[in-house]
Design a protein around this motif. Structure first.
Motif, mmCIF file in Angstrom:
data_model
loop_
_atom_site.group_PDB
_atom_site.id
_atom_site.type_symbol
_atom_site.label_atom_id
_atom_site.label_comp_id
_atom_site.label_asym_id
_atom_site.label_seq_id
_atom_site.Cartn_x
_atom_site.Cartn_y
_atom_site.Cartn_z
ATOM 1 N N UNK A 46 0.848 -1.198 0.000
ATOM 2 C CA UNK A 46 0.000 0.000 0.000
ATOM 3 C C UNK A 46 0.884 1.249 0.000
ATOM 4 N N UNK A 47 0.395 2.303 -0.650
ATOM 5 C CA UNK A 47 1.131 3.550 -0.701
ATOM 6 C C UNK A 47 0.295 4.683 -0.122
ATOM 7 N N UNK A 48 0.989 5.629 0.538
ATOM 8 C CA UNK A 48 0.311 6.736 1.207
ATOM 9 C C UNK A 48 1.101 8.020 1.030
ATOM 10 N N UNK A 49 0.358 9.115 1.039
ATOM 11 C CA UNK A 49 0.980 10.418 1.189
ATOM 12 C C UNK A 49 1.220 10.668 2.674
ATOM 13 N N UNK A 50 2.287 11.379 2.995
ATOM 14 C CA UNK A 50 2.501 11.849 4.352
ATOM 15 C C UNK A 50 2.088 13.318 4.419
ATOM 16 N N UNK A 51 1.263 13.650 5.421
ATOM 17 C CA UNK A 51 0.756 15.009 5.587
ATOM 18 C C UNK A 51 1.484 15.664 6.754
ATOM 19 N N UNK A 52 2.178 16.761 6.467
ATOM 20 C CA UNK A 52 2.905 17.483 7.511
ATOM 21 C C UNK A 52 1.915 18.009 8.548
ATOM 22 N N UNK A 53 2.134 17.736 9.840
ATOM 23 C CA UNK A 53 1.169 18.146 10.872
ATOM 24 C C UNK A 53 1.065 19.662 11.043
ATOM 25 N N UNK A 54 2.068 20.417 10.617
ATOM 26 C CA UNK A 54 2.039 21.869 10.787
ATOM 27 C C UNK A 54 1.426 22.576 9.585
ATOM 28 N N UNK A 57 0.219 19.895 4.419
ATOM 29 C CA UNK A 57 0.527 19.658 3.023
ATOM 30 C C UNK A 57 1.242 18.322 2.856
ATOM 31 N N UNK A 58 1.096 17.747 1.669
ATOM 32 C CA UNK A 58 1.777 16.493 1.378
ATOM 33 C C UNK A 58 3.274 16.749 1.233
ATOM 34 N N UNK A 59 4.056 15.946 1.938
ATOM 35 C CA UNK A 59 5.506 16.134 1.906
ATOM 36 C C UNK A 59 6.263 14.918 1.388
ATOM 37 N N UNK A 60 5.591 13.760 1.321
ATOM 38 C CA UNK A 60 6.308 12.554 0.901
ATOM 39 C C UNK A 60 5.317 11.490 0.447
ATOM 40 N N UNK A 79 10.180 12.597 -1.612
ATOM 41 C CA UNK A 79 9.932 13.653 -0.645
ATOM 42 C C UNK A 79 10.673 13.453 0.671
ATOM 43 N N UNK A 80 10.211 14.202 1.685
ATOM 44 C CA UNK A 80 10.851 14.185 2.996
ATOM 45 C C UNK A 80 9.811 13.918 4.068
ATOM 46 N N UNK A 82 8.649 13.564 8.151
ATOM 47 C CA UNK A 82 8.925 14.070 9.498
ATOM 48 C C UNK A 82 8.046 13.326 10.487
ATOM 49 N N UNK A 83 8.523 13.185 11.711
ATOM 50 C CA UNK A 83 7.748 12.523 12.751
ATOM 51 C C UNK A 83 6.458 13.295 13.015
ATOM 52 N N UNK A 84 5.392 12.549 13.272
ATOM 53 C CA UNK A 84 4.108 13.151 13.536
ATOM 54 C C UNK A 84 3.237 13.308 12.306
ATOM 55 N N UNK A 85 3.790 13.033 11.112
ATOM 56 C CA UNK A 85 3.001 13.149 9.884
ATOM 57 C C UNK A 85 1.869 12.140 9.896
ATOM 58 N N UNK A 86 0.722 12.556 9.383
ATOM 59 C CA UNK A 86 -0.403 11.633 9.232
ATOM 60 C C UNK A 86 -0.373 11.028 7.838
ATOM 61 N N UNK A 87 -1.189 9.984 7.629
ATOM 62 C CA UNK A 87 -1.199 9.253 6.370
ATOM 63 C C UNK A 87 -2.470 9.542 5.593
ATOM 64 N N UNK A 88 -2.327 9.588 4.281
ATOM 65 C CA UNK A 88 -3.467 9.734 3.388
ATOM 66 C C UNK A 88 -3.287 8.766 2.232
#
Length: 301
Positions: A46-54, A57-60, A79-80, A82-88
């Protein structure tokens, strides 16, 4: 894309594209991320976008590599993180520019581990086992200086080593150029003593070989199957023969047809395996052919 995989991807997209996952990235190390699933589910591939918590925006983009109870391990594809990123959930059609079809997680199970499906320029080395045959009509003078004729059927085996470069022409055609050293070794018996006063006949030739082959890939998965054909140019580096006139052994052109499979090991490397049939243009006195079974190691560029 199979219907089952497509249905799964659509369901994931509909379920999570608006709200996202409760799962979050708990740690980042190099190109890997550790994920706390927090009750969510994920499967390998499975593949996901990582959403920056601050910034929200999608970062990875990541791909799930391993799943354990409550946790998952993923590879960063782009991409890059960071800890705390949520998944989409990542839609199958939303591949990044540098992603390959296998990165979408929407192909068969054999691609879920990230095997490269698109063709890329590559180079590699192969070793080969060569099986050769020759039928020769031999003219000689007997002990009474009378011209006689005999024939000999010969066969044998040898080895070869070569390097190659594959150039991608389009999504399913590849041109291959290769150069190497090949042995043409055959031996057999004649009906009479026409091979330097013996019935034992042979031909032992070491060739510098140059080949040009056009390959067509009807199947591109972890196992990329191809069929093709082309021509080769063989230059004799060393030679000895009791069946042939050594002064006439110099160069040969051959027609080659064959097929094989490139076994993708990872995004960078694959194992090329092939079987090829080389036919020497027949003369009035000699017919020859060679079958080569090759395997090696290759690098995608």
């Amino acid at each position: 894309m199979t219907f089952r995989t497509y249905l799964l991807a659509v369901c994931l997209l509909l379920s999570f594209s608006s709200t996202g996952f409760a799962a979050t990235v708990s740690a980042v190390k190099g190109q890997k991320v550790l994920i706390n699933l927090d009750g969510d589910t994920a499967e390998v591939g499975d593949e996901f976008y990582l959403i920056n918590p601050e910034t929200q925006k999608r970062t990875a983009v990541i791909r799930i590599k391993q799943v354990k109870p409550g946790k998952a391990l993923g590879d960063i594809l782009r991409g890059k993180a960071v800890s705390g990123s949520s998944l989409q959930a990542k839609a199958p059609s939303s591949m990044s520019a540098d992603a390959t079809p296998s990165e979408s997680g929407s192909t068969s199970n054999s691609n879920s581990a990230g095997y490269l499906r698109v063709l890329k320029d590559s180079w590699g080395i192969t070793g080969g086992y060569l099986m050769s045959t020759m039928d020769a009509d031999i003219t000689y003078r007997n002990s009474f200086d009378v011209i006689q004729k005999t024939s000999a059927s010969m066969s044998g085996s040898g080895f070869g080593v070569s390097g190659f470069y594959d150039y991608v022409l389009n999504s399913s055609l590849v041109g291959r150029g290769s150069a190497g050293i090949e042995q043409f070794n055959v031996a057999g018996s004649a009906d009479s003593a026409g091979c330097q006063n013996s019935t034992n006949c042979d031909a032992k030739i070491n060739y510098l070989s140059l080949y040009g082959i056009l390959k067509w890939y009807p199947l591109q998965d972890k196992y990329r199957v191809w069929v093709g054909g082309g021509m080769g140019y063989l230059l004799a580096l060393s030679k000895s023969s009791t069946a042939l006139n050594e002064s006439q052994i110099s160069t040969n052109q051959v027609f080659t047809v064959g097929g094989g499979v490139d076994v993708q090991m990872n995004r960078k490397n694959y194992v090329p395996v092939s079987i090829e049939y080389n036919m020497f243009p027949a003369s009035d006195t000699v017919k020859a052919s060679m079958i080569s079974i090759k395997a090696g190691w290759a690098w995608n560029l």
